[in-house]
Design a protein around this motif. Structure first.
Motif, PDB file in Angstrom:
ATOM      1  N   ARG A 230      54.435  45.229  56.295  1.00 55.21           N
ATOM      2  CA  ARG A 230      53.815  45.019  57.528  1.00 55.21           C
ATOM      3  C   ARG A 230      55.367  45.070  58.856  1.00 55.21           C
ATOM      4  O   ARG A 230      55.654  43.919  59.130  1.00 55.21           O
ATOM      5  N   VAL A 231      55.546  46.369  59.434  1.00 58.99           N
ATOM      6  CA  VAL A 231      56.844  46.927  59.276  1.00 58.99           C
ATOM      7  C   VAL A 231      56.275  47.056  60.903  1.00 58.99           C
ATOM      8  O   VAL A 231      55.956  47.615  61.751  1.00 58.99           O
ATOM      9  N   SER A 232      56.387  46.596  62.286  1.00 62.74           N
ATOM     10  CA  SER A 232      57.415  46.833  63.777  1.00 62.74           C
ATOM     11  C   SER A 232      58.496  47.232  64.329  1.00 62.74           C
ATOM     12  O   SER A 232      59.744  46.993  63.330  1.00 62.74           O
ATOM     13  N   LEU A 233      58.767  48.325  64.512  1.00 64.44           N
ATOM     14  CA  LEU A 233      59.734  49.052  65.228  1.00 64.44           C
ATOM     15  C   LEU A 233      59.192  49.782  65.928  1.00 64.44           C
ATOM     16  O   LEU A 233      58.190  50.423  66.303  1.00 64.44           O
ATOM     17  N   PRO A 234      60.527  50.360  66.879  1.00 62.86           N
ATOM     18  CA  PRO A 234      59.852  51.702  68.215  1.00 62.86           C
ATOM     19  C   PRO A 234      58.824  52.487  67.724  1.00 62.86           C
ATOM     20  O   PRO A 234      59.487  53.239  66.618  1.00 62.86           O
ATOM     21  N   PRO A 235      57.855  53.000  68.502  1.00 60.57           N
ATOM     22  CA  PRO A 235      57.456  53.490  67.386  1.00 60.57           C
ATOM     23  C   PRO A 235      57.390  55.417  67.471  1.00 60.57           C
ATOM     24  O   PRO A 235      57.186  55.653  66.731  1.00 60.57           O
ATOM     25  N   MET A 236      58.146  55.438  67.819  1.00 58.13           N
ATOM     26  CA  MET A 236      58.820  57.177  67.771  1.00 58.13           C
ATOM     27  C   MET A 236      59.838  56.930  66.717  1.00 58.13           C
ATOM     28  O   MET A 236      60.511  58.314  65.696  1.00 58.13           O
ATOM     29  N   GLN A 237      59.825  55.792  66.218  1.00 59.29           N
ATOM     30  CA  GLN A 237      61.254  55.607  64.926  1.00 59.29           C
ATOM     31  C   GLN A 237      60.103  55.634  63.640  1.00 59.29           C
ATOM     32  O   GLN A 237      60.574  55.220  62.241  1.00 59.29           O
ATOM     33  N   GLY A 238      59.075  54.794  63.794  1.00 61.36           N
ATOM     34  CA  GLY A 238      58.338  54.765  62.732  1.00 61.36           C
ATOM     35  C   GLY A 238      58.087  56.213  61.060  1.00 61.36           C
ATOM     36  O   GLY A 238      58.309  55.834  60.336  1.00 61.36           O
ATOM     37  N   HIS A 239      57.910  56.932  62.083  1.00 64.34           N
ATOM     38  CA  HIS A 239      57.404  58.311  60.977  1.00 64.34           C
ATOM     39  C   HIS A 239      58.927  58.236  60.013  1.00 64.34           C
ATOM     40  O   HIS A 239      59.171  59.079  58.847  1.00 64.34           O
ATOM     41  N   ASP A 240      60.015  58.443  60.985  1.00 60.91           N
ATOM     42  CA  ASP A 240      61.228  59.013  60.859  1.00 60.91           C
ATOM     43  C   ASP A 240      61.905  57.611  59.501  1.00 60.91           C
ATOM     44  O   ASP A 240      62.104  58.496  58.164  1.00 60.91           O
ATOM     45  N   PHE A 241      61.322  56.729  59.724  1.00 63.30           N
ATOM     46  CA  PHE A 241      61.774  55.148  59.036  1.00 63.30           C
ATOM     47  C   PHE A 241      60.747  55.458  57.286  1.00 63.30           C
ATOM     48  O   PHE A 241      61.089  55.385  56.316  1.00 63.30           O
TER      49      PHE A 241
END
Length: 390
Positions: A286-297
């Motif tokens: 379960r990973v939380s991060l800035p929304p616009m970074q999710g797909h790059d991650f």
């Protein structure tokens, strides 16, 4: 219950604290001599629909409480998820005490917050064997440190909860979900951002990539990627907002709709991570991060490891299943740090891996020191759920 904790303290014999065991696979395995089960501590103390407040014993199944609320046209607005199916257990076994202890929430968190934002009060027994009370029946009921919120996310390591008081909310009479089909992860992130930044007051934004979409609502969506925006409220308002949002989203891709019960089933599957509730122990993050970074991650991760993923909270919450059979903790957290930072929690893995890995995101030194001081105040002998979090 106080006597049990006091006896364990006197004997210096640690206790594993649990409700009905639906989240036993969440966190590190507890190293304890005995188990204190709260399953028998069940029942609603009071429910005042007009005042939007309910109190229940900590071992009361959340399914029973939600059924009671539904009868009066109410709900918990933070939409608490059910971890049971993800860990191979039946749905509906989780308890209301476990909801607060794990600070649960669902897709609506981006708008309404998590359990800690809806708790009004608790009665609990600390690791010192002392009963304490915090909060009450109304929102503005605390002066000083709010111990009720302090219990949220403590995983039973600070105190054993006996009673909890939550605020409830009316259930909106209408719900609809707009589905964009066939978008890439990056395109979906842009579409969700536009929807959440508009005036339509969306209460959910999720993206299921190709293949993952077939694992919700009994496969009715097929395999094509689905990007979902949920709207709820009064019927005329939902219809007007859906029309307004559809006008903008239709320029992005083909649109479909899920209405009423179909929409509720969809978001329930997102909430409970149904795409990865496959009866295995394949590691799930379960990973939380800035929304616009999710797909790059996720893209960077897939360059180095076999992983499946889908997105909630406008992309700010990424659910990962590591298909290679290894948790890859260093890789996941290393990439997370390079994509805006955040938190990565290993929510499912074989027991041996959970014993050897930091299941929860390692805390910075100042925060870890604060956590230790808090633990020392509530449970100085370390008898409650030792090893669960660190």
């Amino acid at each position: 219950m106080r006597d049990v904790v006091a006896e364990a303290l006197a004997r210096k014999e640690p206790l594993a604290v649990e409700g009905r065991g639906s989240k036993a696979g969440l966190g590190r395995p507890v190293q304890a001599a005995h188990t204190l089960s709260l399953a028998g501590l069940s029942g609603v103390n009071f429910y005042e629909p007009e005042e939007l407040v309910i109190s229940a014993r900590a071992g009361t199944p959340i399914a029973e409480i939600e059924a009671l609320l539904s009868e009066r046209g109410q709900r918990f607005d933070f939409e608490p998820m059910d971890y049971g199916p993800l860990h191979g257990r039946p749905a509906g076994e989780g308890t209301i005490g476990g909801v607060l202890a794990c600070n649960l929430s669902g897709p609506r968190r981006l708008k309404q917050g998590a359990a800690r934002d809806h708790i009004l009060g608790v009665i609990a027994v600390s690791g010192r064997g002392e009963i304490f009370r915090s909060g009450g029946r109304v929102v503005k009921n605390v002066t000083g440190y709010d111990l009720s919120k302090g219990m949220a996310g403590s995983y039973g390591t600070l105190a054993v909860m006996a009673d909890v008081i939550f605020k409830t909310m009316p259930r909106p009479p209408a719900e609809t979900t707009l589905l964009l089909r066939g978008l890439s992860d990056g395109e979906a992130a842009q579409a969700m951002s536009a929807a959440l930044g508009s005036s339509v007051e969306a209460s959910g934004a999720s993206h299921l990539p190709y293949g993952v979409a077939a694992r919700v609502i009994s496969g009715e969506l097929g395999r094509e990627a689905a990007t979902a925006i949920r709207l709820d409220g009064f019927g005329p308002s939902v219809a007007a907002r859906a029309q307004h949002l559809s006008a903008g989203l239709s320029r992005v891709g083909p649109l479909e709709r899920l209405e009423g019960e179909a929409s509720e089933r969809f978001w329930r599957d997102i909430r409970d991570v149904a795409p990865f509730a496959d009866g295995t122990e394949s590691p799930v993050w379960r990973v939380s991060l800035p929304p616009m970074q999710g797909h790059d991650f996720v893209m960077a991760l897939r360059m180095q490891a076999a992983a499946d993923a889908f997105y909630d909270w406008q992309g700010g919450l990424v659910w990962l299943r590591m298909d290679g059979g290894r948790s890859e903790a260093d890789l996941v957290r290393g990439l997370l740090a390079r994509h805006g930072g955040g938190h990565a929690t290993l929510v499912r893995a074989p027991e041996a891996e959970r014993l050897s890995l930091p299941v929860f995101q390692p805390q910075p030194a100042p925060l870890a020191a604060l956590s230790r001081r808090l633990k020392d105040q509530f449970d100085p002998a370390g008898i409650l759920n030792p090893g669960r979090m660190a």
